[in-house]
Design an enzyme around this catalytic site. Structure first.
Site, PDB file in Angstrom:
ATOM      1  N   ASP A  46       0.832  -1.200   0.000  1.00 47.69           N
ATOM      2  CA  ASP A  46       0.000   0.000   0.000  1.00 47.69           C
ATOM      3  C   ASP A  46       0.871   1.256   0.000  1.00 47.69           C
ATOM      4  OD1 ASP A  46      -2.943   1.161   0.804  1.00 47.69           O
ATOM      5  OD2 ASP A  46      -1.361   2.269   1.843  1.00 47.69           O
ATOM      6  N   TYR A  51       2.873   9.962  -0.666  1.00 41.78           N
ATOM      7  CA  TYR A  51       4.029   9.458   0.065  1.00 41.78           C
ATOM      8  C   TYR A  51       5.328   9.731  -0.687  1.00 41.78           C
ATOM      9  CZ  TYR A  51       0.491   6.552   2.484  1.00 41.78           C
ATOM     10  OH  TYR A  51      -0.592   6.084   3.179  1.00 41.78           O
ATOM     11  N   LYS A  76      -2.866   5.805  -3.933  1.00 42.19           N
ATOM     12  CA  LYS A  76      -3.933   6.756  -3.618  1.00 42.19           C
ATOM     13  C   LYS A  76      -3.681   8.070  -4.345  1.00 42.19           C
ATOM     14  CE  LYS A  76      -3.613   4.862   1.020  1.00 42.19           C
ATOM     15  NZ  LYS A  76      -2.172   4.508   0.898  1.00 42.19           N
ATOM     16  N   HIS A 109      -7.565   9.637  -1.690  1.00 44.62           N
ATOM     17  CA  HIS A 109      -6.840   9.657  -0.414  1.00 44.62           C
ATOM     18  C   HIS A 109      -7.612  10.393   0.691  1.00 44.62           C
ATOM     19  CE1 HIS A 109      -2.457   9.529   1.264  1.00 44.62           C
ATOM     20  NE2 HIS A 109      -3.342   9.188   2.177  1.00 44.62           N
ATOM     21  N   LEU A 191      -1.515   0.153  14.541  1.00 41.05           N
ATOM     22  CA  LEU A 191      -0.881   0.048  15.853  1.00 41.05           C
ATOM     23  C   LEU A 191      -0.986   1.365  16.609  1.00 41.05           C
ATOM     24  CD1 LEU A 191       2.349  -1.883  14.768  1.00 41.05           C
ATOM     25  CD2 LEU A 191       0.083  -2.786  15.311  1.00 41.05           C
ATOM     26  N   LYS A 231       3.117  -1.021   9.079  1.00 39.95           N
ATOM     27  CA  LYS A 231       4.301  -0.518   8.390  1.00 39.95           C
ATOM     28  C   LYS A 231       5.512  -0.634   9.303  1.00 39.95           C
ATOM     29  CE  LYS A 231       6.666   3.620   8.573  1.00 39.95           C
ATOM     30  NZ  LYS A 231       6.641   4.942   9.236  1.00 39.95           N
ATOM     31  N   SER A 232       6.649  -0.967   8.729  1.00 39.05           N
ATOM     32  CA  SER A 232       7.915  -0.925   9.442  1.00 39.05           C
ATOM     33  C   SER A 232       9.031  -0.874   8.412  1.00 39.05           C
ATOM     34  CB  SER A 232       8.096  -2.154  10.342  1.00 39.05           C
ATOM     35  OG  SER A 232       9.343  -2.083  11.017  1.00 39.05           O
ATOM     36  N   ARG A 237      11.111  -6.577  12.404  1.00 39.74           N
ATOM     37  CA  ARG A 237       9.732  -6.184  12.707  1.00 39.74           C
ATOM     38  C   ARG A 237       8.808  -6.535  11.553  1.00 39.74           C
ATOM     39  NH1 ARG A 237       7.584  -6.034  17.165  1.00 39.74           N
ATOM     40  NH2 ARG A 237       9.276  -4.754  17.995  1.00 39.74           N
ATOM     41  N   SER A 240       8.168 -10.125  11.980  1.00 46.18           N
ATOM     42  CA  SER A 240       7.359 -10.357  13.180  1.00 46.18           C
ATOM     43  C   SER A 240       5.896  -9.992  12.946  1.00 46.18           C
ATOM     44  CB  SER A 240       7.922  -9.545  14.352  1.00 46.18           C
ATOM     45  OG  SER A 240       7.110  -9.656  15.489  1.00 46.18           O
TER      46      SER A 240
END
Length: 278
Positions: A46, A51, A76, A109, A191, A231-232, A237, A240
């Site tokens: 995404d 961005y 978007k 967006h 998160l 996102k990371s 991560r 994970s």
């Protein structure tokens, strides 16, 4: 590698329920984490024009070595490119930057209601879908009244509404609206932009299951039927966050997380008042 569940959208297309987001990742840094994500097993990526990293994402798609048809790529539309003709031109720019012939999904967006171009923009999205440039069309940050407007104006429902949603901001008041309309919710900032990671209740549930707090929250989204795009930029991560299919939260866990909802839990902008053109 776990098989990610898929969600069937109201247009008949399917989307992986767990995806990978790249908000706030610079263009010259985004390729490596996206390649890592795809090699980990993520198949939904995404991004967004706003961005400013579509070129880097496109490079990752080419480098990851996974056939295009196995990927689900979302972008978007910039708010300044709303309007029928502008949106169609802008979509062509996104396809060029990503190096793709089509998008799996394209979203408006923000509605930017003060400028009142989102309905005309939706008409352009419908046309682009007919032209084969987009498989599924949707929106982001749309309040129920904006959803009703574009559906009433054009007779086509968005497949997805991507909205801020996390344990501190659970959006219960709009879930029934989406269920009634057959529009799937896609959770961004799942998160809580990190704010919920230190929550004591989340920590206790994580310890109970031998998992990380982020894994607990991603699992919470999945079990409620939301599409979720954590996102990371860190490889450990990223991996994970994908390891969320070997356990389930029980009803007691879900009840405890339900109580974390806060009146002041929203972190992002208000769609009714955010009229910034970018």
């Amino acid at each position: 590698m776990a098989d990610v569940p898929t969600i069937t959208l109201n247009d008949g297309n399917t989307i992986p329920q767990l995806g990978f987001g790249v908000w706030q990742v610079p263009n010259d840094e985004v390729t490596e984490p996206v390649v890592t994500a795809i090699k980990t097993g993520y198949r939904s990526i995404d991004t967004a024009q706003g961005y400013d990293n579509e070129e880097g994402v496109g490079k990752a798609i080419r480098e990851a070595g996974v056939p295009r048809e196995q990927l689900f790529i979302t972008s978007k539309l910039r708010t300044k490119d709303q309007g029928y003709d502008n949106a169609l031109r802008s979509l062509d720019g996104t396809l060029q930057r990503l190096g793709l012939d089509y998008l799996d999904m394209f979203l408006i967006h923000w509605p930017v209601p003060e400028h009142d171009r989102y309905s005309d923009t939706w008409r352009a999205f419908i046309q682009a879908q007919k032209d084969g440039k987009i498989r599924s069309i949707g929106v982001s940050n749309f309040l129920p009244e904006y959803l009703d407007r574009i559906i009433n104006d054009h007779g086509v429902k968005p497949a997805v509404n991507q909205i801020e949603l996390h344990p501190y901001y659970q959006q219960r008041d709009v879930r029934d609206v989406h269920d009634r309309l057959g529009i799937r919710i896609e959770s961004y900032s799942p998160l809580g932009s990190g704010a919920v990671l230190k929550d004591e209740t989340i920590g206790e549930i994580a310890e109970k299951h031998g998992k990380e707090p982020a894994q607990i929250m991603i699992r919470w989204h999945l079990q409620q039927g939301f599409i979720v795009i954590p996102k990371s930029t860190h490889a450990e991560r990223i991996r994970s966050n994908f390891d969320v299919f070997g356990f389930e939260l029980d009803q007691d866990d879900m009840d405890k997380i339900a109580k974390l909802d806060r009146p002041d839990g929203k972190e992002g902008s208000d769609p009714a008042t955010n009229n910034t053109l970018f």
